[in-house]
Design an enzyme around this catalytic site. Structure first.
Site, PDB file in Angstrom:
ATOM      1  N   ARG B   8       0.825  -1.221   0.000  1.00 36.60           N
ATOM      2  CA  ARG B   8       0.000   0.000   0.000  1.00 36.60           C
ATOM      3  C   ARG B   8       0.851   1.259   0.000  1.00 36.60           C
ATOM      4  O   ARG B   8       0.406   2.310  -0.445  1.00 36.60           O
ATOM      5  CB  ARG B   8      -0.943   0.020   1.207  1.00 36.60           C
ATOM      6  CG  ARG B   8      -0.234   0.117   2.534  1.00 36.60           C
ATOM      7  CD  ARG B   8      -1.201   0.356   3.684  1.00 36.60           C
ATOM      8  NE  ARG B   8      -0.591  -0.018   4.961  1.00 36.60           N
ATOM      9  CZ  ARG B   8      -0.981   0.450   6.125  1.00 36.60           C
ATOM     10  NH1 ARG B   8      -1.964   1.309   6.204  1.00 36.60           N
ATOM     11  NH2 ARG B   8      -0.395   0.054   7.229  1.00 36.60           N
ATOM     12  N   SER B  35      -5.000   5.543   5.730  1.00 37.49           N
ATOM     13  CA  SER B  35      -4.678   4.110   5.721  1.00 37.49           C
ATOM     14  C   SER B  35      -4.202   3.633   4.354  1.00 37.49           C
ATOM     15  O   SER B  35      -3.313   2.796   4.256  1.00 37.49           O
ATOM     16  CB  SER B  35      -5.910   3.293   6.125  1.00 37.49           C
ATOM     17  OG  SER B  35      -6.348   3.675   7.411  1.00 37.49           O
ATOM     18  N   GLU B  56     -18.901   3.948  -0.543  1.00 36.54           N
ATOM     19  CA  GLU B  56     -18.074   3.294  -1.561  1.00 36.54           C
ATOM     20  C   GLU B  56     -18.773   3.191  -2.909  1.00 36.54           C
ATOM     21  O   GLU B  56     -18.120   3.227  -3.960  1.00 36.54           O
ATOM     22  CB  GLU B  56     -17.650   1.903  -1.077  1.00 36.54           C
ATOM     23  CG  GLU B  56     -16.728   1.928   0.144  1.00 36.54           C
ATOM     24  CD  GLU B  56     -17.476   2.173   1.450  1.00 36.54           C
ATOM     25  OE1 GLU B  56     -18.727   2.039   1.462  1.00 36.54           O
ATOM     26  OE2 GLU B  56     -16.833   2.500   2.467  1.00 36.54           O
ATOM     27  N   HIS B 107      -5.431  -3.201   2.169  1.00 39.57           N
ATOM     28  CA  HIS B 107      -5.947  -4.045   3.257  1.00 39.57           C
ATOM     29  C   HIS B 107      -6.655  -5.291   2.750  1.00 39.57           C
ATOM     30  O   HIS B 107      -7.679  -5.704   3.275  1.00 39.57           O
ATOM     31  CB  HIS B 107      -6.862  -3.239   4.186  1.00 39.57           C
ATOM     32  CG  HIS B 107      -6.140  -2.177   4.964  1.00 39.57           C
ATOM     33  ND1 HIS B 107      -5.426  -1.159   4.355  1.00 39.57           N
ATOM     34  CD2 HIS B 107      -6.002  -1.984   6.292  1.00 39.57           C
ATOM     35  CE1 HIS B 107      -4.893  -0.380   5.269  1.00 39.57           C
ATOM     36  NE2 HIS B 107      -5.207  -0.858   6.465  1.00 39.57           N
ATOM     37  N   ASP B 115      -8.406  -6.443  13.033  1.00 48.24           N
ATOM     38  CA  ASP B 115      -9.752  -5.984  12.677  1.00 48.24           C
ATOM     39  C   ASP B 115     -10.702  -7.151  12.412  1.00 48.24           C
ATOM     40  O   ASP B 115     -11.921  -6.993  12.484  1.00 48.24           O
ATOM     41  CB  ASP B 115      -9.708  -5.059  11.442  1.00 48.24           C
ATOM     42  CG  ASP B 115      -9.391  -3.625  11.821  1.00 48.24           C
ATOM     43  OD1 ASP B 115      -9.311  -3.338  13.040  1.00 48.24           O
ATOM     44  OD2 ASP B 115      -9.207  -2.801  10.915  1.00 48.24           O
ATOM     45  N   ARG B 165      -1.792  -4.400   3.678  1.00 45.45           N
ATOM     46  CA  ARG B 165      -1.466  -3.534   4.804  1.00 45.45           C
ATOM     47  C   ARG B 165      -0.108  -3.865   5.423  1.00 45.45           C
ATOM     48  O   ARG B 165       0.605  -2.969   5.888  1.00 45.45           O
ATOM     49  CB  ARG B 165      -2.551  -3.711   5.885  1.00 45.45           C
ATOM     50  CG  ARG B 165      -2.236  -3.008   7.200  1.00 45.45           C
ATOM     51  CD  ARG B 165      -3.380  -3.205   8.187  1.00 45.45           C
ATOM     52  NE  ARG B 165      -3.117  -2.492   9.433  1.00 45.45           N
ATOM     53  CZ  ARG B 165      -2.532  -3.031  10.496  1.00 45.45           C
ATOM     54  NH1 ARG B 165      -2.129  -4.298  10.455  1.00 45.45           N
ATOM     55  NH2 ARG B 165      -2.338  -2.325  11.587  1.00 45.45           N
TER      56      ARG B 165
END
Lengths: 284, 312
Positions: B8, B35, B56, B107, B115, B165
């Site tokens: 990322r 992020s 989104e 991610h 998460d 990530r």
């Protein structure tokens, strides 16, 4: 105020478009007459008077853009594009057939003049916003993006995501139009899923809602023609909520949800054409 | 080449570089710019960056509109939301319309970690691969990620670039060449082929080391381009070794394992073992712990490779 000659020309275009809609759906044997007929005066006003466009130069950079978010009303767009010179009217007879450039729902890859492929409801406003952002980024301050939504379509969540976004970005180069015919496939919108007060909802999302009779061409020319400057003036995106009758112009289709997605038979086509009357200049 | 970077991390900086090079890139993000690292792009080109908030579907739709008007539109968010939440928008507004929208969410996979399963996307390659016109790239390190983003930006049509990530070791030199539809043979071997993608490529190389110590010669292929897939490289390697192990941080259904199985079944049917998430959702835990929990390790790849090599 709109000139009588301009009104007459758009009314004649709308009558031609309605005749085309009935005939092409009759030939196709399937499709959506109700929502195509309800939008005929709106779309005819846009292409016949309000929008800057050139059928001989569909990619003209300074053109205004039109997105048919309620993509199932494709016949009204195809008929208007044919009647204004984007392609030969002969194509209308191929609607929904294998190999036709006129798909069941608009396909921009296939049809000259169609700006964006649509059909899955609720997606047109976000697309119009994106187009408007790009125009602004490129310094094109003249072109306006018009987007036509159905009232039933407002039940889709993405419409309200996009409504929030347009207000946040102060997109005054987008003009949303709601074809508020009150009906969806399963019946009256108020019975299927109440939309509540469409004006208040858009106002709460930061828009400037304006009402218009969706079949009064003079009023449509005035309201749609001045929408962009009004939006510029107050810094809010504008939505024109047009009161319309589903199936407008064909007595047995008017106000009847059963004609949302059903094609007329041969006799019904003949009756409809008789009711709609010959366009000016036509002998038959 | 011992530094570690997440794929990322290539996103924001590469998008800035593309605009600097004259590519008409815009970015639509859904409240995750810090992020995903698209915040780097926002800092450099604020007028080209649009945040739609937590929406989104609108992210994809707005990007589609920008692309209609001629922009190369990249989108952010996490893999789970950009593909699953907005699937119909990706299908109809992007792929059916054939637009220059480049999905580059971060991610992806179980390395999201604590998460948990709601956020660990292991179905995205399957969802994106099946869409007509969509190209799918899964970079193995940050260098490959930058190359994938450049390819996506400069090749017309829809793209899906899968980013992660977790920090991963750098495998490629800066000047390595990446092409659409071309796999990279990172190690030559004769007893078994290991076809891997993303974070599993480095583990595949470790597996080859384990096998080498046992006298088993493994060929390692980085299937950087899942669609179009390099069927020539895969079938040639399979012909040479006689068996294949696939390794992906994704469900074994519909992803790399399935794509390789399709190639092998049609061109050279050889024994195949698929290492991946076995038809289950993720769960909370540390990334490394989770990779072991789901059997996404060099040891598991080596074990499958050993089985295949010994079976012959």
């Amino acid at each position: 105020m709109a000139l009588a000659t301009d009104i007459g020309a758009v009314q004649d275009l709308a009558r031609r478009v309605r005749r085309d809609i009935v005939q092409m759906l009759g030939a196709a044997g399937s499709g959506h007459p109700g929502g195509s007929l309800s939008a005929a005066d709106i779309v005819a006003t846009l292409y016949g008077d309000v929008m800057r466009h050139d059928p001989d130069d569909p990619a003209m950079p300074t053109r205004d853009r039109f997105v048919l978010s309620k993509g199932h009303a494709a016949p009204v767009l195809y008929a208007t594009l044919a009647e204004t010179g984007y392609f030969d009217r002969e194509h209308l007879g191929t609607l929904r057939r294998l190999g036709s450039m006129l798909q069941g729902h608009p396909d921009a890859k296939k049809t000259p003049g169609v700006e964006m492929s649509t059909g899955s409801l609720g997606q047109g406003l976000a697309i119009a916003n994106g187009m408007a952002l790009a125009l602004r980024l490129d310094g094109n301050l003249d072109s306006t993006v018009f987007v036509l939504l159905g009232d039933g379509e407002l039940q889709e969540g993405e419409v309200w995501e996009a409504a929030m976004f347009a207000a946040h970005q102060r997109l005054t180069n987008v003009v949303a139009i709601v074809d508020n015919n009150g009906l969806q496939i399963d019946g009256a919108c108020d019975e299927v899923m109440s939309l509540g007060d469409i004006h208040s909802k858009f106002a709460a999302f930061g828009w400037d809602p304006v009402s218009c009779d969706g079949h009064d061409v003079g009023a449509l020319i005035d309201v749609l023609g001045s929408a962009r400057s009004r939006a510029r003036g107050n810094g809010r995106p504008i939505v024109v909520v047009c009161t319309t009758t589903k199936g407008k112009g064909v007595s047995f289709m008017e106000g009847n949800a059963d004609w949302h997605g059903k094609a007329p038979g041969t006799e019904q086509v003949a009756r409809a054409l008789e009711e709609l009357g010959a366009p000016e200049g036509d002998v038959s | 080449m011992t530094d570690k970077r997440a794929t990322r991390e290539a996103l924001g900086t590469t998008l800035v570089e593309l605009v600097t090079r004259g590519v008409d890139v815009v970015v639509v993000e859904a409240d995750l710019s810090k992020s995903t690292t698209t915040a780097t792009f926002r800092q450099a080109y604020p007028e080209r960056f649009f945040n739609v908030g937590i929406a989104e579907q609108n992210m994809i739709g707005t990007a589609a509109g920008l692309a209609v008007a001629g922009k190369v539109a990249f989108t952010g968010s996490f893999a789970v939301f950009a593909t699953g939440r907005a699937y119909d928008q990706v299908r109809n507004s992007v792929c059916y319309a054939g637009l220059d929208v480049k999905l580059a969410p971060t991610h992806a996979g179980v390395t999201v970690g604590p998460d948990g399963g709601s956020h660990q996307m292991v179905e995205d390659i399957a969802l994106m691969r099946v869409l007509p016109g969509m190209r799918v790239l899964v970079p193995a390190d940050a260098t490959a990620a930058a190359a994938a983003l450049r390819l996506a930006a400069t090749t017309p049509g829809p793209f899906y670039v899968r980013l992660g990530r977790a920090a991963v070791p750098t495998l490629y030199d800066e000047d390595a060449a990446f092409e659409l539809g071309r796999a990279h043979t990172l190690r030559e071997g004769s007893d078994v082929t290991i076809a891997a993608c993303g974070v599993m490529v480095e583990r595949a190389l470790c597996a080859a080391d384990i096998l080498a110590a046992e006298g088993v010669s493994a060929e390692v292929i980085d299937v950087f381009s899942i669609k179009p897939i390099d069927s020539v490289a895969i079938s040639q390697s399979a012909r040479k070794t006689g068996g294949v192990v696939t390794a992906e941080e994704h469900s074994i259904i519909g992803g790399l394992g399935s794509a390789v199985a399709e190639v092998l079944a049609e061109q050279i049917p050889v024994p195949l073992r698929r290492i991946g998430v076995r038809d289950t959702f993720g769960t909370s835990g540390d990334p490394e712990e989770l990779m072991r929990h789901f059997g996404l390790t060099a040891e598991e790849i080596a074990s499958a490779g050993r089985d295949i090599a010994l079976r012959r």
